[in-house]
Design an enzyme around this catalytic site. Structure first.
Site, PDB file in Angstrom:
ATOM      1  N   LYS A 111       0.822  -1.744  -0.344  1.00 24.17           N
ATOM      2  CA  LYS A 111       0.169  -0.125   0.029  1.00 24.17           C
ATOM      3  C   LYS A 111       0.930   1.163  -0.378  1.00 24.17           C
ATOM      4  O   LYS A 111       0.155   2.682  -0.534  1.00 24.17           O
ATOM      5  CB  LYS A 111      -1.185   0.118   1.323  1.00 24.17           C
ATOM      6  CG  LYS A 111      -2.843  -0.571   0.421  1.00 24.17           C
ATOM      7  CD  LYS A 111      -3.346  -0.696   2.253  1.00 24.17           C
ATOM      8  CE  LYS A 111      -4.231  -1.380   1.835  1.00 24.17           C
ATOM      9  NZ  LYS A 111      -5.849  -1.515   2.597  1.00 24.17           N
ATOM     10  N   LYS A 192      -6.093  -9.681  -6.839  1.00 25.55           N
ATOM     11  CA  LYS A 192      -7.476  -9.988  -6.324  1.00 25.55           C
ATOM     12  C   LYS A 192      -8.754  -9.392  -6.300  1.00 25.55           C
ATOM     13  O   LYS A 192      -8.736  -7.475  -6.278  1.00 25.55           O
ATOM     14  CB  LYS A 192      -7.123  -9.606  -4.176  1.00 25.55           C
ATOM     15  CG  LYS A 192      -8.007 -10.229  -3.011  1.00 25.55           C
ATOM     16  CD  LYS A 192      -7.518  -9.541  -2.066  1.00 25.55           C
ATOM     17  CE  LYS A 192      -8.868  -8.730  -1.580  1.00 25.55           C
ATOM     18  NZ  LYS A 192      -8.175  -8.156  -0.277  1.00 25.55           N
ATOM     19  N   LYS A 195     -12.744  -4.062  -2.781  1.00 18.58           N
ATOM     20  CA  LYS A 195     -13.460  -2.699  -3.181  1.00 18.58           C
ATOM     21  C   LYS A 195     -13.009  -1.898  -3.238  1.00 18.58           C
ATOM     22  O   LYS A 195     -13.727  -0.602  -3.423  1.00 18.58           O
ATOM     23  CB  LYS A 195     -13.794  -3.252  -2.124  1.00 18.58           C
ATOM     24  CG  LYS A 195     -14.099  -2.903  -0.654  1.00 18.58           C
ATOM     25  CD  LYS A 195     -14.366  -2.923   0.609  1.00 18.58           C
ATOM     26  CE  LYS A 195     -14.746  -3.823   1.923  1.00 18.58           C
ATOM     27  NZ  LYS A 195     -13.318  -3.563   2.733  1.00 18.58           N
TER      28      LYS A 195
HETATM   29  P1  AMP Z   1     -11.880  -5.557   1.924  1.00 18.37           P
HETATM   30  O1  AMP Z   1     -12.917  -6.280   1.709  1.00 18.37           O
HETATM   31  O2  AMP Z   1     -10.171  -6.073   1.558  1.00 18.37           O
HETATM   32  O3  AMP Z   1     -11.572  -5.037   3.102  1.00 18.37           O
HETATM   33  O4  AMP Z   1     -11.651  -7.374   2.973  1.00 18.37           O
HETATM   34  C1  AMP Z   1     -12.807  -7.595   3.725  1.00 18.37           C
HETATM   35  C2  AMP Z   1     -12.182  -9.346   4.536  1.00 18.37           C
HETATM   36  O5  AMP Z   1     -12.782 -10.492   3.116  1.00 18.37           O
HETATM   37  C3  AMP Z   1     -11.159 -10.008   4.381  1.00 18.37           C
HETATM   38  O6  AMP Z   1     -10.909 -10.874   5.420  1.00 18.37           O
HETATM   39  C4  AMP Z   1     -10.322 -10.533   2.947  1.00 18.37           C
HETATM   40  O7  AMP Z   1      -9.525 -11.248   3.259  1.00 18.37           O
HETATM   41  C5  AMP Z   1     -11.569 -11.017   2.408  1.00 18.37           C
HETATM   42  N1  AMP Z   1     -11.712 -10.428   1.329  1.00 18.37           N
HETATM   43  C6  AMP Z   1     -11.894  -9.360   0.507  1.00 18.37           C
HETATM   44  N2  AMP Z   1     -11.958  -9.791  -0.951  1.00 18.37           N
HETATM   45  C7  AMP Z   1     -11.850 -10.788  -1.402  1.00 18.37           C
HETATM   46  C8  AMP Z   1     -11.536 -11.590  -2.275  1.00 18.37           C
HETATM   47  N3  AMP Z   1     -11.536 -10.865  -3.361  1.00 18.37           N
HETATM   48  N4  AMP Z   1     -11.735 -12.839  -1.990  1.00 18.37           N
HETATM   49  C9  AMP Z   1     -11.068 -13.503  -0.656  1.00 18.37           C
HETATM   50  N5  AMP Z   1     -11.636 -12.746   0.068  1.00 18.37           N
HETATM   51  C10 AMP Z   1     -11.661 -11.432   0.119  1.00 18.37           C
END
Ligand code: AMP
Ligand code: TRP
Length: 326
Positions: A111, A192, A195
């Site tokens: 980041k 990945k 969001k």
């Molecule tokens: P984030 O949405 O990046 O804030 O992540 C929130 C939670 O959801 C964390 O535990 C991430 O590891 C999981 N997460 C978010 N995006 C993904 C994705 N594309 N695939 C799997 N897990 C995700």
């Protein structure tokens, strides 16, 4: 009953990645564990945010958690910034964490890579996360694979603190989902689905319209083979769509592979879109009913009262241990 705790940042609108990698795990375990789900909004300001958008997203995210199946009767649901003790504990933990271990966090490295002025908060963020976890004697932390290193840091800090000041914190364990560990960006399937990515074409948001979902899946990056087979390394786009389809159809990747073995990509994508649209429809319905309801505020008020009391007791114990009392 063992306690499970997790948080989903309001850094963007929730995606099917958040659902598959994060929320659905919590739903799955809510009968088995005492479950805490919170909005780690203080983590979100480690990178620049529009205050109005952030404010609106916080409640929207909570409504979506519940719409995705997080049952307010079985979970304690709260907003991090409404409990001042998270930051209090984070400070004490920062004084017991090392520059070396914090510098090793891969998410920080990624980041901060192209930033001119790196906020100090971005660097110390994993320690605030440790505080979120340790404040409530958490046993298990369901997270995606990318957050595992942060939970390990929380373990290290807890163990160190306990050794130095006497048994204070429970040492938490990460809980990583097996099959849906990482959902990829549709446009860029080696990255990945996040969001916070700028290009929205590769991301399916939980509140996307049917038309938008169809379009995004139709233009998903694939390969030139034109046969449906799971091979994450050589066919990352198709493999990702297989994983998504299997999730929404509640089946296995092997079965999906077999089902589509004679299909071309166009037909396959059409079916994937259909599965996603059908799977998200009841979530959207529930969300609409909740978002402006008094019920939502009541849930959050109750959550805040409950965790405040727990956190206050823990921070008092910690302050005593380190000598911060009159
Ligand atoms: P984030 O949405 O990046 O804030 O992540 C929130 C939670 O959801 C964390 O535990 C991430 O590891 C999981 N997460 C978010 N995006 C993904 C994705 N594309 N695939 C799997 N897990 C995700
Ligand atoms: N850092 C996590 C993320 O970006 C969110 C988070 C903050 C969290 N505090 C937490 C997750 C405590 C689990 C437990 O996804």
């Amino acid at each position: 009953m063992k306690r499970m705790l997790t948080g989903l940042q309001p850094s963007g609108e929730l995606t099917i990645g958040s659902l598959m990698g994060g929320i659905s795990q919590s739903v799955q375990y809510q009968d088995e564990y005492e479950s805490f789900i919170f909005v780690p909004d203080m983590h979100t300001i480690t990178v620049p945010q529009d205050p109005k958008e952030l404010h609106e997203r916080i409640k929207r995210n909570v409504a979506l958690y519940i719409a995705c199946g997080i049952d307010p009767d079985k979970n304690t649901i709260y907003i991090q910034s409404e409990n001042f003790y998270h930051a209090n504990l984070a400070w004490v933990l920062e004084c017991n964490a090392y520059m070396g271990e914090a510098s090793r966090m891969t998410q920080y490295k990624e980041k901060s890579q192209n930033m001119k002025n790196i906020p100090v908060g971005l660097f110390t963020y994993p320690i605030l996360m440790a505080a979120d976890i340790l404040l409530y004697d958490t046993d298990y932390v369901p997270v995606g694979i990318d957050q595992k290193q942060h939970v390990e840091l929380a373990r290290d800090i807890a163990t160190r603190f306990n050794n130095k000041y006497g048994e204070t914190f429970k040492v938490p364990e990460p809980m990583i989902p097996k099959t849906t560990a990482k959902i990829m960006d549709l446009q860029n399937p080696t990255k990945k689905m996040s969001k916070s990515t700028q290009n929205q074409k590769g991301i399916i948001y939980l509140l996307d319209t049917e038309e938008v979902i169809r379009k995004k899946i139709a233009s998903a990056t694939t390969d030139s083979d034109n046969f449906v087979k799971y091979d994450a390394e050589n066919k990352p786009g198709i493999s990702n769509l297989l994983t998504i389809y299997a999730y929404f159809k509640k089946t296995t990747v092997e079965e999906v592979e077999e089902h589509f073995k004679d299909s071309n990509y166009k037909d396959f994508k059409g079916e994937v879109a259909k599965a996603v649209i059908e799977g998200l429809a009841p979530i959207k319905e529930k969300y609409k009913k909740l978002i402006n309801s008094e019920k939502l505020d009541k849930i959050l008020d109750e959550g805040r009262e409950k965790v405040n009391a727990l956190a206050e007791a823990k921070i008092k114990e910690v302050y005593h241990k380190v000598g911060l009392f009159r």
